[in-house]
Design a protein around this motif. Structure first.
Motif, PDB file in Angstrom:
ATOM      1  N   ARG A 198       0.816  -1.213   0.000  1.00 53.49           N
ATOM      2  CA  ARG A 198       0.000   0.000   0.000  1.00 53.49           C
ATOM      3  C   ARG A 198       0.847   1.260   0.000  1.00 53.49           C
ATOM      4  O   ARG A 198       0.534   2.229  -0.694  1.00 53.49           O
ATOM      5  CB  ARG A 198      -0.945  -0.015   1.215  1.00 53.49           C
ATOM      6  CG  ARG A 198      -1.977   1.091   1.193  1.00 53.49           C
ATOM      7  CD  ARG A 198      -3.090   0.813   2.187  1.00 53.49           C
ATOM      8  NE  ARG A 198      -2.622   0.814   3.558  1.00 53.49           N
ATOM      9  CZ  ARG A 198      -3.427   0.648   4.613  1.00 53.49           C
ATOM     10  NH1 ARG A 198      -4.712   0.419   4.422  1.00 53.49           N
ATOM     11  NH2 ARG A 198      -2.948   0.670   5.827  1.00 53.49           N
ATOM     12  N   ILE A 199       1.941   1.267   0.752  1.00 57.20           N
ATOM     13  CA  ILE A 199       2.763   2.469   0.825  1.00 57.20           C
ATOM     14  C   ILE A 199       3.467   2.718  -0.512  1.00 57.20           C
ATOM     15  O   ILE A 199       3.628   3.867  -0.934  1.00 57.20           O
ATOM     16  CB  ILE A 199       3.787   2.375   1.986  1.00 57.20           C
ATOM     17  CG1 ILE A 199       4.401   3.761   2.254  1.00 57.20           C
ATOM     18  CG2 ILE A 199       4.860   1.350   1.703  1.00 57.20           C
ATOM     19  CD1 ILE A 199       5.200   3.834   3.528  1.00 57.20           C
ATOM     20  N   SER A 200       3.846   1.637  -1.211  1.00 54.72           N
ATOM     21  CA  SER A 200       4.463   1.800  -2.527  1.00 54.72           C
ATOM     22  C   SER A 200       3.466   2.381  -3.524  1.00 54.72           C
ATOM     23  O   SER A 200       3.814   3.242  -4.333  1.00 54.72           O
ATOM     24  CB  SER A 200       4.976   0.447  -3.036  1.00 54.72           C
ATOM     25  OG  SER A 200       5.993  -0.052  -2.217  1.00 54.72           O
ATOM     26  N   LEU A 201       2.220   1.902  -3.456  1.00 50.92           N
ATOM     27  CA  LEU A 201       1.191   2.393  -4.370  1.00 50.92           C
ATOM     28  C   LEU A 201       0.920   3.875  -4.132  1.00 50.92           C
ATOM     29  O   LEU A 201       0.850   4.664  -5.078  1.00 50.92           O
ATOM     30  CB  LEU A 201      -0.088   1.585  -4.186  1.00 50.92           C
ATOM     31  CG  LEU A 201      -1.287   2.033  -5.036  1.00 50.92           C
ATOM     32  CD1 LEU A 201      -0.963   1.913  -6.517  1.00 50.92           C
ATOM     33  CD2 LEU A 201      -2.536   1.227  -4.676  1.00 50.92           C
ATOM     34  N   MET A 202       0.774   4.259  -2.864  1.00 48.61           N
ATOM     35  CA  MET A 202       0.481   5.657  -2.537  1.00 48.61           C
ATOM     36  C   MET A 202       1.641   6.564  -2.939  1.00 48.61           C
ATOM     37  O   MET A 202       1.436   7.672  -3.442  1.00 48.61           O
ATOM     38  CB  MET A 202       0.187   5.804  -1.043  1.00 48.61           C
ATOM     39  CG  MET A 202      -1.127   5.210  -0.609  1.00 48.61           C
ATOM     40  SD  MET A 202      -2.537   6.009  -1.411  1.00 48.61           S
ATOM     41  CE  MET A 202      -3.889   5.362  -0.424  1.00 48.61           C
ATOM     42  N   PHE A 203       2.867   6.092  -2.699  1.00 47.78           N
ATOM     43  CA  PHE A 203       4.024   6.900  -3.083  1.00 47.78           C
ATOM     44  C   PHE A 203       4.077   7.085  -4.592  1.00 47.78           C
ATOM     45  O   PHE A 203       4.373   8.180  -5.079  1.00 47.78           O
ATOM     46  CB  PHE A 203       5.321   6.248  -2.591  1.00 47.78           C
ATOM     47  CG  PHE A 203       6.546   7.075  -2.850  1.00 47.78           C
ATOM     48  CD1 PHE A 203       6.904   8.091  -1.988  1.00 47.78           C
ATOM     49  CD2 PHE A 203       7.335   6.856  -3.967  1.00 47.78           C
ATOM     50  CE1 PHE A 203       8.034   8.881  -2.229  1.00 47.78           C
ATOM     51  CE2 PHE A 203       8.458   7.625  -4.218  1.00 47.78           C
ATOM     52  CZ  PHE A 203       8.805   8.639  -3.343  1.00 47.78           C
ATOM     53  N   LEU A 204       3.793   6.018  -5.339  1.00 44.60           N
ATOM     54  CA  LEU A 204       3.820   6.095  -6.796  1.00 44.60           C
ATOM     55  C   LEU A 204       2.777   7.089  -7.316  1.00 44.60           C
ATOM     56  O   LEU A 204       3.067   7.905  -8.193  1.00 44.60           O
ATOM     57  CB  LEU A 204       3.567   4.714  -7.397  1.00 44.60           C
ATOM     58  CG  LEU A 204       3.569   4.645  -8.926  1.00 44.60           C
ATOM     59  CD1 LEU A 204       4.962   4.959  -9.470  1.00 44.60           C
ATOM     60  CD2 LEU A 204       3.129   3.266  -9.403  1.00 44.60           C
ATOM     61  N   ILE A 205       1.563   7.035  -6.753  1.00 45.33           N
ATOM     62  CA  ILE A 205       0.503   7.970  -7.173  1.00 45.33           C
ATOM     63  C   ILE A 205       0.926   9.407  -6.888  1.00 45.33           C
ATOM     64  O   ILE A 205       0.814  10.288  -7.739  1.00 45.33           O
ATOM     65  CB  ILE A 205      -0.819   7.639  -6.455  1.00 45.33           C
ATOM     66  CG1 ILE A 205      -1.348   6.275  -6.918  1.00 45.33           C
ATOM     67  CG2 ILE A 205      -1.859   8.724  -6.718  1.00 45.33           C
ATOM     68  CD1 ILE A 205      -2.547   5.784  -6.126  1.00 45.33           C
TER      69      ILE A 205
END
Length: 281
Positions: free
Chosen positions: A229-236
């Motif tokens: 989840r943290i990787s996804l949010m950072f990417l967005i």
């Protein structure tokens, strides 16, 4: 800060045009890197560091990094930080306890107090309005001339104009940005000779559609390789930030941030691999 910049102490040449405050009224925190955006991104990186080291309950550290980030008033990185905070602290399942109720009530009071404070400060209201994508003077519209110029160059050559064709100050660009000195009989025209602050649009024009897609795939592989989840949010947040930032200007910092982030995101994997290797031997 004005003395440091105007005296040429920070950079090789004196800089008079940099805006060191919100509407020249509220000072902005530049930190030790003398750049609002990089300072906020370092705060984001520190939150990621706490996450991968399982130290997210160091709430004093979290409060300090939020304070550092907010006082920079750097919009793109603040969006990244907000998304990261949601990724780190938003529970998968919310169990109502006295502690949860206390945190929710305290957060509500702080939110109401912040809203009241903002509503009584015209400068903060103007700053907050720039986050609104439908506002007349939002963060993206302020960079509209660069976006329009870059997209026109892309339409002329969809397969790319070459690296540096738009971002290099020595490239053949002349971007009309309006007029100034309206009191004069013939006002002065303002031109820029390189594209800044719109990295995605600039990359599309320089790299072309094939290079642009490969670049996006590369960033996705780097920042979303852990698929959490943290990787996804950072990417967005990262992609949102690239709409209105100028990576070439702070390229070294961005390069280091990418290296550190990638190393942190694989920290647990490295530990587990080493542990398994020791057990097998």
């Amino acid at each position: 800060m004005y003395n440091l910049f105007s005296g040429g102490i920070i950079f090789k040449e004196p800089t008079y045009t940099i805006d060191l405050g919100v509407n020249r009224a509220i000072p902005r925190n530049m930190g030790f890197v003398f750049d609002f955006r990089i300072m906020t991104q370092l705060a984001c990186l520190y939150l990621i560091l706490l996450y991968y080291l399982n130290k997210t309950k160091n709430y004093w550290d979290v409060a300090l990094l939020i304070a550092v980030a907010v006082t920079t008033f750097s919009r793109g990185p603040l969006i990244i930080l907000a998304l990261l905070l949601l990724a780190v602290y938003l529970p998968k399942k919310i169990k109502i306890t006295k502690r949860v109720l206390l945190v929710a009530f305290t957060s509500f009071i702080v939110l109401i107090g912040s809203i009241v404070y903002v509503l009584n400060d015209d400068n903060l209201q103007k700053f907050i309005s720039t986050f609104n994508p439908f506002a007349e003077k939002n963060a993206f519209s302020q960079r509209g001339i660069f976006m329009e110029y870059s997209l026109n160059k892309f339409y002329e050559n969809p397969f790319g104009n070459g690296i540096g064709a738009l971002s290099s100050p020595n490239a053949d660009n002349k971007i009309y940005a309006g007029i100034t000195n309206l009191h004069k009989e013939i006002p002065d025209k303002v031109f820029y000779y390189s594209v800044t602050d719109t990295y995605l649009a600039m990359s599309l024009a320089e790299k072309g559609i094939i290079g642009f897609v490969l670049m996006l795939l590369s960033f996705t592989e780097i920042f979303y390789s852990k698929r959490n989840r943290i990787s996804l949010m950072f990417l967005i947040g990262f992609y949102i930030n690239l709409i209105g930032t100028d990576i070439p200007k702070q390229g070294f910092y961005y390069f280091v941030i990418i290296l550190v982030y990638y190393g942190l995101s694989h920290l647990n994997s490295t530990k587990n691999s080493l542990k398994n290797s020791i057990i097998q031997n």
